[in-house]
Motif scaffolding. Sequence first.
Motif, PDB file in Angstrom:
ATOM      1  N   LYS A   7      -9.739  -0.543   0.925  1.00 52.89           N
ATOM      2  CA  LYS A   7      -8.585  -1.233   1.068  1.00 52.89           C
ATOM      3  C   LYS A   7      -7.605  -0.570   1.568  1.00 52.89           C
ATOM      4  N   SER A  25      -3.321  -0.094   2.435  1.00 49.71           N
ATOM      5  CA  SER A  25      -2.034  -0.480   1.835  1.00 49.71           C
ATOM      6  C   SER A  25      -1.482  -1.868   2.371  1.00 49.71           C
ATOM      7  N   PHE A  62      -3.019  -4.548   0.325  1.00 48.13           N
ATOM      8  CA  PHE A  62      -2.236  -4.764  -0.972  1.00 48.13           C
ATOM      9  C   PHE A  62      -1.165  -5.417  -0.705  1.00 48.13           C
ATOM     10  N   THR A  63      -0.364  -5.252   0.410  1.00 47.41           N
ATOM     11  CA  THR A  63       0.926  -5.875   0.619  1.00 47.41           C
ATOM     12  C   THR A  63       0.586  -7.384   0.775  1.00 47.41           C
ATOM     13  N   ARG A  66       5.257  -3.550  -1.754  1.00 47.36           N
ATOM     14  CA  ARG A  66       5.403  -1.935  -2.461  1.00 47.36           C
ATOM     15  C   ARG A  66       6.586  -1.424  -2.012  1.00 47.36           C
ATOM     16  N   SER A  83       2.617   4.922  -8.646  1.00 48.84           N
ATOM     17  CA  SER A  83       1.991   4.368  -7.633  1.00 48.84           C
ATOM     18  C   SER A  83       0.555   3.412  -7.994  1.00 48.84           C
ATOM     19  N   VAL A  84       0.311   4.004  -9.329  1.00 51.65           N
ATOM     20  CA  VAL A  84      -0.856   3.110  -9.709  1.00 51.65           C
ATOM     21  C   VAL A  84      -0.456   1.636 -10.075  1.00 51.65           C
ATOM     22  N   LYS A 139      -0.503  -1.018  -7.738  1.00 53.15           N
ATOM     23  CA  LYS A 139      -1.709  -1.657  -7.227  1.00 53.15           C
ATOM     24  C   LYS A 139      -2.304  -2.371  -8.138  1.00 53.15           C
ATOM     25  N   ARG A 140      -2.272  -2.116  -9.404  1.00 55.87           N
ATOM     26  CA  ARG A 140      -2.770  -3.002 -10.657  1.00 55.87           C
ATOM     27  C   ARG A 140      -1.888  -2.928 -11.790  1.00 55.87           C
TER      28      ARG A 140
END
Length: 114
Positions: free
Chosen positions: A28, A30, A33-34, A45, A74-75, A78-79
Amino acid sequence: MIRQIGDYLRHLRLQIPILIGIRSTMLKTSLDFTREATMHNDWAREKIKAELALRGLSLSSVARNAGLDRTAGSVALKRHWPKAEQAIAKAIGKKPEEIWPSRYPTASGEEPPS
């Protein structure tokens, strides 16, 4: 010399997934994730980082001030990590539910989409 180093690093970046047995389609980025965050109306983010930067903060400084590991911020982008999310939201002046609506149940009691 610098060009050779750049070429070598690009070569490594392409080879590492193969060397460790991971298909590049499984990795994955960034951007992925966006896109996922946008689908659920979560803040991007980059927006969260920008809001912190406007206040002279970083993800790691917010996490450390909350008594968490420096990587917790930062984690949390993501989750789901409630303590880190709470610290980030408090630093920005919002509620975690406003920043990550997909991670929290709605007022009607419905579960957020996964």
